[in-house]
Structures are given as C-alpha cells and as structure tokens.
Design an enzyme around this catalytic site. Structure first.
Site, PDB file in Angstrom:
ATOM      1  CB  CYS A  45      -0.920   0.015   1.219  1.00  0.00           C
ATOM      2  SG  CYS A  45      -2.043  -1.381   1.296  1.00  0.00           S
TER       3      CYS A  45
HETATM    4  C1  BEZ Z   1       0.540  -4.605   1.831  1.00  0.00           C
HETATM    5  O1  BEZ Z   1       0.167  -3.485   1.512  1.00  0.00           O
HETATM    6  O2  BEZ Z   1       1.720  -4.921   1.809  1.00  0.00           O
HETATM    7  C2  BEZ Z   1      -0.466  -5.643   2.223  1.00  0.00           C
HETATM    8  C3  BEZ Z   1      -1.608  -5.254   2.899  1.00  0.00           C
HETATM    9  C4  BEZ Z   1      -2.513  -6.235   3.279  1.00  0.00           C
HETATM   10  C5  BEZ Z   1      -2.285  -7.563   2.948  1.00  0.00           C
HETATM   11  C6  BEZ Z   1      -1.155  -7.915   2.232  1.00  0.00           C
HETATM   12  C7  BEZ Z   1      -0.242  -6.946   1.868  1.00  0.00           C
END
Ligand code: BEZ
Length: 216
Positions: A45
C-alpha cells in the site's frame, strides 16, 4: 444492489485527510478514481499511494480527481502519509477517506471476502484493492479489483482513462496493449460508409476488424 458499469456511483459523505467531503460535490464535473487499499503502514500500500501521488500531473491532465480509502482512522492516515512522502519520493495531496465504520467500503462492496489474512485485529475484513473509474456524469465506467497481495499498475489505470475518454470523443474502441498514439479500432456500430466519412483511409483487415490511425 451490486454496482455495475453504467451504474451511478453512489454519493456519500466521509471524513478525509483533506477535510469532510461529499463525494459528488468533491468530483463535481471531473472524472474520479475512487480506490481502496487494505491498510495503512503496510508495504504494498505504501508503494501504491506513492505511485498515485507521483502521477498527480497525469491525473490533472485528464481532469481526474483521485481519492483513496481504507478503514483506518484519520490520525493513522496523517501519520502514514509522512512515511509515504519520506520513502516514495512523493507528495501525497489527494484525500484519503477514513472509513473506520466501513460505510463507504460496504456501499462500494470493497471488503475482502476471500483472504483470511486480510483482516484487522478484531478479525473484521479489510478492503481489497478496488478501483472505480467514474466519469463526469457520475457514471461508473470501469471497475478493477486486485487482491491485497498484488500492487496495482496505475499506468494501466491511466491507460483505461485514456481509452474511455477517447472513446467518448470518437467512435472507436482500443485494442490489446493499446497506448495513446497507437492505431485504434473503428467502432462496430459504424458501417463502412459511415467509417469512411469519419476516418478516411481506415483499413479493413476483416469485416469485423477495422483500424485507423490515432484520431486527434
Ligand atoms: C501490503 O500493503 O503490503 C499488504 C496489505 C494487506 C495484505 C497484504 C499486503
């Protein structure tokens, strides 16, 4: 009721990092990209929000307002934006909705129903990586959904906007892997006489496959 291509993007009021908004008033007669991410302070994210911010001139060129969303609080968003700016060569200026009560996420069916790891500390589902492309008349023109584990390609989202905006101006469709400047497909709704008037010199490869240079 499920939101489909052609549905009116439902209006909502929400608190965002840029203050309270009414979605329809926020976008007015611009296009909008309403997109969710699973959670603040997560790696994928962080790269995504940085990528969206670095494309700010591209959104503006296309009259697109971007607005993010997760179920985190405003305080969390503000703290996380500092990290995004620090690590992603970015300056996040677009609003991010703090949808802690999942009102907007539920309205737009953004909550994860399949990944048992994409949940908060109480075991409540977080959002998936939803993208709603909404046009100037508040009509949903494209919906793209990625799982939490896969970061989106925002250049692809720009490309979809380019295709939709060109298709609104000219009777064309765009082929696989198309980019601005490439040949386009003459729209199937035109017969050959109509096509010749609009696109002199268009090519008939098959009766159903007709191309023409990029129309300005
Ligand atoms: C991420 O942004 O790295 C992420 C967020 C939730 C689940 C898996 C990855």
């Amino acid at each position: 009721m499920s939101l489909r291509l052609g549905s009116i993007a439902p209006n909502f009021q929400a608190n965002t990092t840029q203050g309270p908004i009414d979605f329809h008033q926020f976008k007015q007669d611009s296009w909008a990209i309403l997109f969710s991410h699973p959670e603040d302070f997560t790696p994928v994210c962080t790269t995504e929000l940085g990528a969206v911010a670095r494309l700010s001139a591209e959104w503006e060129k296309r009259n697109v307002k971007v607005i993010g969303l997760s179920v985190n609080t405003l305080e969390s968003h503000h703290e996380w934006i500092r990290d995004i700016n620090e690590t992603q060569d970015a300056d996040v200026r677009f609003p991010i909705i703090a949808d802690a009560d999942r009102r907007v996420a539920t309205l737009y069916d953004m909550l994860d129903h399949q990944d048992p790891t994409n949940v908060d500390k109480q075991g409540m589902p977080l959002t998936v990586r939803s993208v709603f492309i909404v046009d100037t008349k508040n009509i949903i023109r494209a919906v793209i959904t990625y799982p939490a584990s896969t970061g989106r390609n925002f250049n692809e989202i720009l490309r979809v906007v380019d295709s939709l905006q060109l298709g609104d101006r000219k009777k064309i469709a765009t082929p696989a892997n198309w980019n601005v400047g490439d040949d386009v497909i003459v729209h199937n709704s035109l017969n050959n006489d109509e096509a010749a008037k609009l696109f002199p010199g268009f090519k008939i490869i098959k009766p159903y496959l007709r191309t023409t240079p990029y129309p300005n």
